[in-house]
Design a protein around this motif. Structure first.
Motif, PDB file in Angstrom:
ATOM      1  N   SER A 116       0.830  -1.209   0.000  1.00  0.00           N
ATOM      2  CA  SER A 116       0.000   0.000   0.000  1.00  0.00           C
ATOM      3  C   SER A 116       0.864   1.258   0.000  1.00  0.00           C
ATOM      4  O   SER A 116       0.523   2.251  -0.662  1.00  0.00           O
ATOM      5  CB  SER A 116      -0.933  -0.015   1.211  1.00  0.00           C
TER       6      SER A 116
ATOM      7  N   TYR B  76       2.136   1.665  -3.495  1.00  0.00           N
ATOM      8  CA  TYR B  76       1.051   2.114  -4.367  1.00  0.00           C
ATOM      9  C   TYR B  76       0.846   3.627  -4.233  1.00  0.00           C
ATOM     10  O   TYR B  76       0.708   4.346  -5.243  1.00  0.00           O
ATOM     11  CB  TYR B  76      -0.241   1.384  -4.017  1.00  0.00           C
TER      12      TYR B  76
ATOM     13  N   SER C  40       1.491   6.394  -7.098  1.00  0.00           N
ATOM     14  CA  SER C  40       0.428   7.333  -7.475  1.00  0.00           C
ATOM     15  C   SER C  40       0.937   8.775  -7.407  1.00  0.00           C
ATOM     16  O   SER C  40       0.613   9.601  -8.278  1.00  0.00           O
ATOM     17  CB  SER C  40      -0.778   7.164  -6.557  1.00  0.00           C
TER      18      SER C  40
ATOM     19  N   TRP D 144      -6.907   4.502 -11.931  1.00  0.00           N
ATOM     20  CA  TRP D 144      -6.127   3.518 -11.198  1.00  0.00           C
ATOM     21  C   TRP D 144      -5.372   4.134 -10.032  1.00  0.00           C
ATOM     22  O   TRP D 144      -5.269   3.537  -8.962  1.00  0.00           O
ATOM     23  CB  TRP D 144      -5.147   2.835 -12.158  1.00  0.00           C
TER      24      TRP D 144
ATOM     25  N   TYR E  26      -4.255   6.982  -6.989  1.00  0.00           N
ATOM     26  CA  TYR E  26      -5.015   7.565  -5.874  1.00  0.00           C
ATOM     27  C   TYR E  26      -5.680   8.857  -6.354  1.00  0.00           C
ATOM     28  O   TYR E  26      -5.086   9.635  -7.104  1.00  0.00           O
ATOM     29  CB  TYR E  26      -4.070   7.850  -4.706  1.00  0.00           C
TER      30      TYR E  26
ATOM     31  N   TYR F  59      -7.273   3.994   2.044  1.00  0.00           N
ATOM     32  CA  TYR F  59      -7.591   3.746   0.640  1.00  0.00           C
ATOM     33  C   TYR F  59      -6.496   2.897  -0.005  1.00  0.00           C
ATOM     34  O   TYR F  59      -6.778   1.928  -0.738  1.00  0.00           O
ATOM     35  CB  TYR F  59      -7.756   5.067  -0.101  1.00  0.00           C
ATOM     36  N   SER F  60      -5.223   3.236   0.255  1.00  0.00           N
ATOM     37  CA  SER F  60      -4.111   2.483  -0.323  1.00  0.00           C
ATOM     38  C   SER F  60      -4.078   1.058   0.213  1.00  0.00           C
ATOM     39  O   SER F  60      -3.831   0.091  -0.533  1.00  0.00           O
ATOM     40  CB  SER F  60      -2.785   3.184  -0.008  1.00  0.00           C
TER      41      SER F  60
ATOM     42  N   TYR G  68      -6.659  -0.674   1.323  1.00  0.00           N
ATOM     43  CA  TYR G  68      -7.797  -1.386   0.748  1.00  0.00           C
ATOM     44  C   TYR G  68      -7.504  -1.798  -0.702  1.00  0.00           C
ATOM     45  O   TYR G  68      -7.762  -2.939  -1.105  1.00  0.00           O
ATOM     46  CB  TYR G  68      -9.035  -0.494   0.806  1.00  0.00           C
ATOM     47  N   PHE G  69      -6.919  -0.889  -1.461  1.00  0.00           N
ATOM     48  CA  PHE G  69      -6.591  -1.173  -2.848  1.00  0.00           C
ATOM     49  C   PHE G  69      -5.575  -2.315  -2.944  1.00  0.00           C
ATOM     50  O   PHE G  69      -5.707  -3.229  -3.769  1.00  0.00           O
ATOM     51  CB  PHE G  69      -6.052   0.093  -3.516  1.00  0.00           C
ATOM     52  N   SER G  70      -4.564  -2.296  -2.072  1.00  0.00           N
ATOM     53  CA  SER G  70      -3.547  -3.355  -2.082  1.00  0.00           C
ATOM     54  C   SER G  70      -4.149  -4.687  -1.669  1.00  0.00           C
ATOM     55  O   SER G  70      -3.775  -5.753  -2.206  1.00  0.00           O
ATOM     56  CB  SER G  70      -2.400  -2.982  -1.141  1.00  0.00           C
TER      57      SER G  70
ATOM     58  N   THR H 112     -10.956  -3.902  -9.289  1.00  0.00           N
ATOM     59  CA  THR H 112     -10.007  -2.789  -9.268  1.00  0.00           C
ATOM     60  C   THR H 112     -10.000  -2.130 -10.646  1.00  0.00           C
ATOM     61  O   THR H 112     -10.213  -2.807 -11.664  1.00  0.00           O
ATOM     62  CB  THR H 112      -8.586  -3.278  -8.940  1.00  0.00           C
TER      63      THR H 112
END
Length: 575
Positions: free
Chosen positions: A184, A187, A191, A201, A203, A220-221, A223-225, A235
């Motif tokens: 995360s 990521y 971003s 895709w 942030y 958010y990061s 959760y995305f990871s 995603t």
């Protein structure tokens, strides 16, 4: 100063080093102090693993709590430095003996890779703050080199904890969290490099309401990871090459992570099943057998209830198999600590040698009886005695209903049947019916095991027989005349055996003499044969005799014609 005072001074000087040793003792690597120090080192190592990457990828986090980070950073550095000191005072085993010589410990430590990693983890790379500024936490990435201490602490905890499988699951979840946390952070950093909000895709733009908060950015990061690494999907599609590469790397990491998780969970489940199989009997095989043999439902229900009782109440019937890998003395100590108090309650075992009781404890076999089950019946041959550990048993009549007495925890029965006492009128037969009222836990000691142990303790055997004889006298179960007759018969048998032994010794002596005479005669014959051989060597050979005959032919008689006749001598001249 005199010579004697110099000697006294030199002799009184050594206590100072001993005080120094007391201040800085040598730690046992398997001891408690070293174990708790390892657990202390978990915190600075985990702090550096989690926080440094987070501070490097989330600039707002670094700027908002700069003073707190400085305090935590240098506190962890101080613990790192103390850890090196602990390493210089941690002994090691050589030929099974703990080495406490600090010179040898230091010499061994500085020659290992651990020393180089520990030094590298304390290189003051953050001194570059003076030139580059205090907002570059990546300068402290060398602190990751102390991770082996984290793994060592986890290994020690896993061997010490009473719940190793639960600890393995917790450790696996921690590793998963660290991987998702790092991913995360990367990521969010990617971003920011590509530009917030440039596509779906990356942030979203922090200028949007709610996305500027630090907590929202991290969650958010994270959760995305999590969506990527768990391959759940849902995603946004990547739009740039960097995003594609990041997704491919995450998918590969997710595949390896999934395989690791499945392997670890399978190992945990297998270990749990193995532990259950070691502690409790396998009821699946018995159930399968009863089904194939078409056992009646009532008996099948009793068997299933017995297994269920063992599982629910955590009772074991195969303690010997569980402790079989321990050394014999350590196994004896464990068994003594668990069962010695129960065995010492038995009257015939009281005042016996401690070593004898330790031997007997190892022979105890735990058994569990179901409600209404007979432990023994009247007239059965007694091959073992029983000690009640838990539960109640009743002495019942032949009808199985009338109760004469109730036996509780700590009592015992059947002890007389396993000792061969002369004059015992009941012999080795059971004299009563013993039935379990509920679930009863008993210890069983067989006659063979007791005989094997008592063979090494003849004095204890005599004492136990005397105690058993006293008990039989109180119960009017001892026939004194029969006992005397048995004793007389035994003495007669022993005297006969002694006579036979004497005769056997005499025969052995005679046989030894015969063997000696035979060997002497054989030597004499061999000597005579050798003399004859030497004498025959001096006799003339047949060839020599033939030559002698040839030489004697010219002197023989001749005929008138001058020819000799065989067998006729010539005229001799006598003067």
């Amino acid at each position: 100063m005199s010579q004697d005072s110099k000697v006294k001074t030199t002799e009184s000087s050594p206590p100072a080093p001993s005080k120094a040793r007391k201040r800085l003792p040598v730690l046992d690597p398997s001891g408690d102090y070293y174990y708790w120090w390892l657990n202390t080192m978990v915190f600075p190592v985990m702090y550096n693993l989690i926080i440094i990457v987070c501070r490097a990828c989330f600039p707002d986090l670094q700027h908002s709590y700069l003073v707190a980070w400085f305090v935590l950073d240098y506190t962890s550095d101080l613990l790192y430095l103390l850890d090196i000191g602990v390493r210089f005072h941690t002994g090691f085993l050589e030929q099974g003996i703990l080495v406490v010589d600090k010179g040898m410990i230091a010499s061994r430590y500085v020659r290992t890779w651990s020393f180089l990693l520990d030094l590298a983890s304390l290189v003051p790379t953050d001194a570059a703050y003076v030139r580059l500024g205090p907002h570059i936490p990546t300068l402290r990435l060398n602190r990751f080199l102390r991770v082996p201490r984290l793994f060592e602490a986890f290994d020690r905890t896993e061997t010490r904890t009473a719940y190793p499988n639960a600890f393995r699951i917790a450790k696996l979840m921690l590793y998963i969290f660290v991987v998702i946390h790092w991913n995360s952070c990367l990521y969010f950093a990617l971003s920011r490099y590509l530009g917030f909000g440039r596509d779906a895709w990356v942030y979203p733009d922090p200028a949007q309401p709610g996305f500027e908060r630090l907590r929202r950015q991290y969650l958010y990061s994270f959760y995305f990871s999590t969506l990527i690494l768990t391959t759940v999907g849902d995603t946004p599609l990547p739009a740039r090459e960097e995003e594609y590469l990041f997704m491919v790397g995450d998918f590969l990491l997710a595949v390896m992570g999934f395989a690791t998780i499945m392997g670890s969970m399978s190992s945990v489940i297998y270990n749990m099943n193995t532990a259950d199989a070691a502690f409790y009997p396998d009821h699946a095989l018995v159930k399968k057998y009863m089904k194939l043999q078409r056992v009646n439902r009532r008996l099948e229900r009793r068997v299933i209830d017995w297994y269920q009782h063992l599982q629910i109440n955590k009772k074991m019937t195969n303690e010997v198999a569980i402790l079989q890998h321990l050394p014999e003395r350590l196994r004896a100590e464990v068994a003594v600590s668990v069962h010695l108090s129960t065995l010492s309650r038995v009257q015939i075992f009281q005042n016996c040698e401690a070593s004898l009781l330790e031997e007997l404890v190892l022979k105890l076999q735990p058994q569990t009886y179901s409600p209404g089950e007979y432990v023994c019946r009247k007239g059965d041959i007694g091959r073992e005695m029983y000690i009640i550990r838990e539960g109640q048993l009743a002495v019942v009549a032949d009808d199985g209903v009338t109760q004469y007495a109730v036996l509780g925890a700590g009592l015992y029965f059947g002890e007389i049947s396993i000792i061969n006492i002369k004059g015992n009128m009941s012999g080795n037969r059971r004299t009563a019916n013993i039935k379990s009222l509920g679930y009863s836990d008993l210890f069983c000691l067989s006659k063979e095991d007791l005989r094997e142990v008592l063979s090494e303790y003849p004095q204890a055997q005599a004492v136990m027989e005397e105690k058993g004889r006293e008990i039989l006298l109180k119960m009017n179960k001892l026939d004194v005349n029969a006992e005397a007759a048995e004793i007389a018969l035994q003495e007669a048998t022993e005297s006969r055996l002694k006579g036979l032994d004497q005769q056997l010794d005499d025969l052995q002596t005679k046989f030894a003499r015969l063997l000696a005479e035979l060997e002497s005669s054989a030597l004499k014959i061999a000597y005579r044969i050798e003399r004859l051989e030497w004498q025959t060597r001096e006799w003339p050979m047949p060839e020599d005799l033939a030559e002698a005959d040839d030489e004697a032919e010219p002197g023989e008689g001749t005929s008138k014609d001058g020819e000799g006749k065989p067998g006729q001598e010539g005229p001799s001249t006598i003067e």
